[in-house]
Design a protein around this motif. Structure first.
Motif, PDB file in Angstrom:
ATOM      1  N   ARG A  71      -7.800   2.251  -6.386  1.00  0.00           N
ATOM      2  CA  ARG A  71      -7.793   3.711  -6.435  1.00  0.00           C
ATOM      3  C   ARG A  71      -7.481   4.262  -5.044  1.00  0.00           C
ATOM      4  N   ALA A  72      -7.044   5.508  -5.004  1.00  0.00           N
ATOM      5  CA  ALA A  72      -6.769   6.170  -3.729  1.00  0.00           C
ATOM      6  C   ALA A  72      -8.062   6.330  -2.941  1.00  0.00           C
ATOM      7  N   ARG A  73      -7.947   6.179  -1.627  1.00  0.00           N
ATOM      8  CA  ARG A  73      -9.106   6.355  -0.759  1.00  0.00           C
ATOM      9  C   ARG A  73      -8.654   6.742   0.636  1.00  0.00           C
ATOM     10  N   ARG A  85      -3.323   4.221  -1.284  1.00  0.00           N
ATOM     11  CA  ARG A  85      -3.628   3.547  -2.541  1.00  0.00           C
ATOM     12  C   ARG A  85      -3.109   2.122  -2.377  1.00  0.00           C
ATOM     13  N   THR A  96       0.845  -1.193   0.000  1.00  0.00           N
ATOM     14  CA  THR A  96       0.000   0.000   0.000  1.00  0.00           C
ATOM     15  C   THR A  96       0.879   1.242   0.000  1.00  0.00           C
ATOM     16  N   ARG A 141      -4.612   8.785   3.654  1.00  0.00           N
ATOM     17  CA  ARG A 141      -5.008   8.660   2.241  1.00  0.00           C
ATOM     18  C   ARG A 141      -4.067   7.600   1.682  1.00  0.00           C
TER      19      ARG A 141
END
Length: 168
Positions: free
Chosen positions: A152-154, A147, A80, A145
């Motif tokens: 997708r980034a979250r 990825r 990640t 934040r």
């Protein structure tokens, strides 16, 4: 500069940062305020009880990449990328911590590597300096934040880790 910075008094944390910044200019990887060599009172006041990110990571090409997740939430699978912590971009975190990294000579890569917590390390430079530079960390869950690989980034929320949790 150190004398001027401390002339009007300083907290232990402010003095620690000032001394760390001074010793990093010497460019000797053995010359730094070593957390392991501090009296218990100094360690407790400056860095021993501070919360830690709930993962181990490496800086790879300026990116914060998780190598081991220790969060209760399982929020950080290996690989990640952490894009931001509590709203501060990872690149900004690295840039602001870089003056406190230690290395011989102008070895910037070693300085960057020294700013990542690794398993088995009792006092990580990141764990010492992040809460001092970005103080105070919020209580409760921190916002990240991220990825994850192939996603997708979250935003995720996770509780910070204690020293014992990270060492387990």
């Amino acid at each position: 500069r150190l004398e001027a910075r401390l002339a009007n008094g300083a907290t232990l944390a402010t003095a620690w940062l000032a001394i760390a910044e001074l010793t990093s200019t010497i460019r000797c990887g053995h010359t730094f305020p070593n957390p392991s060599n501090q009296r218990a009172a100094v360690a407790q006041a400056v860095f021993a009880r501070t919360p830690r990110v709930p993962f181990h990571f490496r800086w790879i090409d300026g990116r914060m990449i998780v190598t081991r997740d220790v969060s209760a939430e399982g929020a950080f699978p290996r690989g990640t990328e952490v894009l931001a912590i509590n709203g501060t971009p990872a690149a900004t975190i690295l840039a602001r911590l870089l003056p406190y990294g230690r290395a011989d000579g102008g070895n910037v890569a070693k300085r960057v590597a020294s700013l990542a917590p690794q398993p088995g390390e009792r006092w990580s430079a990141f764990d010492v300096y992040y809460p001092l530079v970005f103080a105070p960390p919020p209580s409760g869950a921190w916002r990240f934040r991220v990825r994850r690989p192939g996603a997708r980034a979250r935003e995720v929320a996770a509780a910070p880790a204690t020293a014992a949790q990270r060492a387990a």
